[in-house]
Every structure is written in structure tokens, then in C-alpha cells.
Design an enzyme around this catalytic site. Structure first.
Site, PDB file in Angstrom:
ATOM      1  N   GLU A 211     -16.660 -12.093  -5.272  1.00  0.00           N
ATOM      2  CA  GLU A 211     -16.781 -12.783  -3.987  1.00  0.00           C
ATOM      3  C   GLU A 211     -15.575 -12.549  -3.088  1.00  0.00           C
ATOM      4  O   GLU A 211     -15.340 -13.300  -2.141  1.00  0.00           O
ATOM      5  CB  GLU A 211     -17.009 -14.280  -4.233  1.00  0.00           C
ATOM      6  N   LYS A 345     -28.994 -23.112  -1.859  1.00  0.00           N
ATOM      7  CA  LYS A 345     -29.156 -21.654  -1.935  1.00  0.00           C
ATOM      8  C   LYS A 345     -30.661 -21.418  -1.863  1.00  0.00           C
ATOM      9  O   LYS A 345     -31.394 -21.818  -2.780  1.00  0.00           O
ATOM     10  CB  LYS A 345     -28.637 -21.129  -3.261  1.00  0.00           C
TER      11      LYS A 345
HETATM   12  C1  2PG Z   1     -22.012 -20.316  -7.461  1.00  0.00           C
HETATM   13  C2  2PG Z   1     -22.402 -18.978  -6.883  1.00  0.00           C
HETATM   14  C3  2PG Z   1     -21.815 -18.642  -5.556  1.00  0.00           C
HETATM   15  P1  2PG Z   1     -23.707 -17.177  -8.176  1.00  0.00           P
HETATM   16  O1  2PG Z   1     -21.952 -20.505  -8.676  1.00  0.00           O
HETATM   17  O2  2PG Z   1     -21.849 -21.249  -6.704  1.00  0.00           O
HETATM   18  O3  2PG Z   1     -20.454 -18.826  -5.444  1.00  0.00           O
HETATM   19  O4  2PG Z   1     -22.338 -17.953  -7.792  1.00  0.00           O
HETATM   20  O5  2PG Z   1     -24.270 -16.631  -6.941  1.00  0.00           O
HETATM   21  O6  2PG Z   1     -23.238 -16.125  -9.157  1.00  0.00           O
HETATM   22  O7  2PG Z   1     -24.604 -18.185  -8.804  1.00  0.00           O
HETATM   23 MG    MG Z   2     -21.679 -22.835  -8.178  1.00  0.00          MG
END
Ligand code: 2PG
Ligand code: MG
Length: 420
Positions: A211, A345
């Protein structure tokens, strides 16, 4: 989106839908959807992918394959999208679910659903002559306010880095009245940390994780002290009046949880010790933000921690893997007072409509929302529009790396301000 008023220009309809395999910032295949509206105008949206995915997320790709998703979409979904009118997000997303026919998008793939849902939202907003953020804000009745704080990952660990700390994300939580200070202050924290790491590890090759945050061979305690120090330095620099710069963490605790214990490089904690440990970190470092402090099934542990902090001094205690943006899991969290904030998300749940529902529920409970990127990102910038339209307290995004900066630069555009 549903009806937006009778004086609006009549939205058009979908002429054709295209899907294309593209690549994310880790080089993994993902999908971009294109919706052509009457007149031939194309609207694109692409979907990111996670690495520390929650157990309750919808399936990203059927059988883990983008190609299989393309086949399934062409066979059973796309033909039913042609001709649909623009301007009715819930109807469009309902068709995606019906044509998928499974409870978790395991036929179409949640990443396909997400790309389609957002391309449709873009086309609908444009048909009403609005920006995407305006359309979302209108749908939710979000008043225009301060820009979202940046929840900026500046030191990477866990599954997002090789050889770094066990905690996944060390975060600069930057709040300001306008987006330029948000971005500049976060970049300054990132730079300060880089300088400090060079000082501490003069002969080590330092790098950046998935990231865009630093990766260095430090343990959790050292990384947190370096973060807190950098945040104080930027806060005290006098360069950003009215701006607050504070440390935060995403513990991604499900990734640390093995055989009933939280396993760090240097400590092994029972669930109740983990609650105490995180509470101590909040107090000691004045953390503004704590995400996934407990593993994804431990609503009770979350509630215990949340109950220790209340009022204005309470940090955002945020459920990511705990809720996976699912309105159903969020309802349980609200009933059990498991947290005071939810991470959003879209591809955890697969549609913009379900994400909007999560925003409504969180708002009604008086909780904050944080709109989030994934660790494998594309250069699409819809996240900046959603964070603004949702009226989110924060946009979770890396600070550096083209795919992260694409969202931050879009925040500057949305934030308005004079040219140049
Ligand atoms: C999280 C995310 C984004 P990932 O855990 O919050 O930072 O990671 O997209 O790998 O789930
Ligand atoms: Mg997270």
C-alpha cells in the site's frame, strides 16, 4: 440511484456492456466494466482486490479465475443488462444478484458485480449531469462538509509486507478543513518516517509495501513509536493550521489469530490480553483510529474494547473483517455495540446499493464510516467520490504510489478550490 426529482433530464439506457481483464497494483488480474449508454458514450469502473480478506466477504472471482468470471458474465448476466434504464441503482444491482443466483456472488464474482455496479453509478450520475459524489450525496442526503480525513497507511506490515512488523498497518490519521492540507500533511508524515528509518537502519535496503507505506525490519513497538513521533512532528510544525495529525492502526487481527491466541513477533496474547493490550496502546499513543483490533468473529471482544472508550476522546474503533460491509453483520454489531465505526469496501459485499445500505444503518446508529481502498488497487478514483458522497469520516488509502495518489488527487478535484 433511485428517483432524483422530476425536473432532471431524462436518463438514458444501457446500450451495451463490456468487460475487460486488467491488472492491479500487485500485477494480479482483475476486471474493468464499461457501460455504453445510448449515443455510445462509455463509462468505465474497475475493481481492486484484497490480500487480508475477511471470511464473510463475497467471492471475488468464481473459482478464483477472472476468465471464468468473464465466461459466466457473458453467458448469464450481460444480456440482461442491455436496455436497462439509467438512474435506478437498486434495480440494476438487483438484476446482478438475480442473474448471479447465489448468496455470495460465487457465480459472477463480487469483483465483477462491483465493477458493473460502479460503472452503472457513473453512467447514471452523468445522465443526470452530476458528478458521482454529488449523485451519491443526493441519494443519501449527505450535507456538504469537511473533506474526509485521510486514513493513510505509512508503515506496512503483516501480509502486506515482507520482513516488517506483525501489525498490518501503521496509519497517519489526518483531518483538516480542506483536502490539500490533508494530503500534504500525510505526505510529510511519510517523508519523516523515511528519514527516521534511514537514520536507524543506515545500511539496510528499505522498501515500500503493497500500500505504499515503508517496510523496514522493525518490531511493532518500534514502528508505532516512529509513527507517533512523525505525527507529532508534523502536527507541531506549524505548517498546517487547523489540521490534526494522529497515529492509528489496522491490526488486521484475524491474520494474527492462531489456535485461540494473537501471535505477534514478540508476544502471544489471549483474547482478553489482546483487549487490554489494544486499550493500552490507545491510551499511551492517543490513537485516533483502531481497525480490526480483534479477530473477525469476536463481536464480544470488540464490544468490550469499545465500551472502555466513550465521548469525544473515543477513537474510531472500526470493524473491517468483522462486518465485511454486510448490512446484516453490521446490524448485529450495532445491536451488540461492537464498535463505533465501519470500514466500507464495495467489493466485500459486491454492490453499491448494499454499501449505501450499510452507510444508512451506520448513520442511524450514530457511527462513523470509513471508505476504503484494497491492498491490490487499480488507478480508478471512484473511492474519492464514494468517501465524499457517503459523508465518511475518513478515506482509507495509501499515501504514495500511483494507484493511491489517483484517489487523493481526485479528492483535491472534488474539494473544489481555485484554478490552478
Ligand atoms: C485492510 C485492507 C486495506 P486488504 O485490511 O483494511 O488496507 O487490506 O485489501 O488486503 O484486505
Ligand atoms: Mg483492515
Amino acid at each position: 440511484m433511485s428517483a432524483v426529482g422530476t425536473s432532471q433530464p431524462k436518463p438514458g439506457s444501457i446500450e451495451k456492456v463490456g468487460l475487460r481483464k486488467i491488472y492491479d497494483s500487485r500485477g494480479n488480474g482483475t476486471v474493468e466494466a464499461t457501460i455504453f449508454v445510448s449515443g455510445g458514450h462509455p463509462f468505465h469502473a474497475s475493481c481492486p482486490s484484497g490480500a487480508s480478506t475477511g471470511a464473510h466477504e463475497v467471492t471475488a472471482f468464481p473459482e478464483g479465475s477472472v476468465e471464468r468470471g468473464l465466461e459466466n458474465a457473458h453467458a448469464r448476466v450481460l444480456p440482461h443488462l442491455t436496455g436497462l434504464p439509467l438512474g435506478d441503482q437498486s434495480a440494476f444491482d438487483r438484476v446482478l444478484k438475480e442473474r448471479d443466483g447465489t448468496p455470495n456472488f460465487s457465480f459472477l464474482g463480487g469483483n465483477f458485480a462491483t465493477a458493473l455496479s460502479l460503472a452503472y453509478a457513473r453512467a447514471s450520475a452523468a445522465a443526470s449531469r452530476r458528478e458521482l459524489w454529488e449523485q451519491v450525496a443526493l441519494e443519501l442526503g449527505t450535507p456538504r462538509g469537511a473533506p474526509p480525513a485521510l486514513v493513510g497507511n505509512v508503515i506496512n506490515g503483516g501480509v502486506h509486507a515482507v520482513g516488517g512488523p506483525s501489525i498490518q498497518e501503521f496509519i497517519a490519521f489526518v483531518q483538516a478543513p480542506e483536502p490539500r492540507s490533508v494530503v500534504e500533511a500525510a505526505v510529510m508524515v511519510h517523508r519523516e518516517i523515511g528519514q527516521e528509518l534511514r537514520r536507524r537502519f543506515p545500511s539496510t535496503a528499505l522498501g515500500r509495501g503493497d500500500e505504499g507505506g515503508w517496510v523496514a525490519p522493525t518490531d511493532d513497538d518500534t514502528a508505532l513509536s516512529i509513527l507517533a513521533e512523525a505525527c507529532h512532528k508534523v502536527q507541531d510544525s506549524g505548517k498546517f493550521p487547523g489540521t490534526s495529525v494522529r497515529p492509528g492502526l489496522d491490526l488486521a487481527a484475524s491474520e494474527l489469530f492462531r489456535e485461540g491466541h494473537y501471535q505477534y513477533q514478540k508476544r502471544r496474547l489471549t483474547p482478553s490480553e489482546q483487549v487490554r493490550y489494544v486499550a493500552d496502546l490507545i491510551e499511551k499513543f492517543d490513537l485516533a483510529y483502531v481497525e480490526d483490533p480483534l479477530e473477525e468473529e469476536d463481536f464480544q471482544g470488540f464490544a468490550e474494547l469499545t465500551g472502555m472508550f466513550s465521548g469525544r476522546k473515543a477513537p474510531h474503533i472500526v470493524g473491517d473483517d468483522l462486518y465485511t460491509t454486510s448490512p446484516e453483520r453490521l446490524k448485529r454489531g450495532i445491536r451488540e455495540r461492537a464498535s463505533n465505526s465501519i470500514l466500507l469496501k464495495v467489493n466485500q459485499v459486491g454492490t453499491l446499493s448494499d454499501t449505501l445500505e450499510a452507510v444508512r444503518l451506520a448513520r442511524a446508529a450514530g457511527w462513523s464510516t470509513i471508505a476504503s481502498h484494497r491492498s491490490g488497487e487499480t488507478t480508478d478514483n471512484w473511492l474519492a467520490h464514494l468517501a465524499t458522497g457517503f459523508g465518511s469520516a475518513g478515506i482509507k488509502c495509501g499515501v504514495l504510489g500511483g494507484e493511491r495518489v489517483a484517489k487523493l488527487n481526485e479528492l483535491l478535484r472534488i474539494g473544489g478550490g481555485a484554478f490552478p
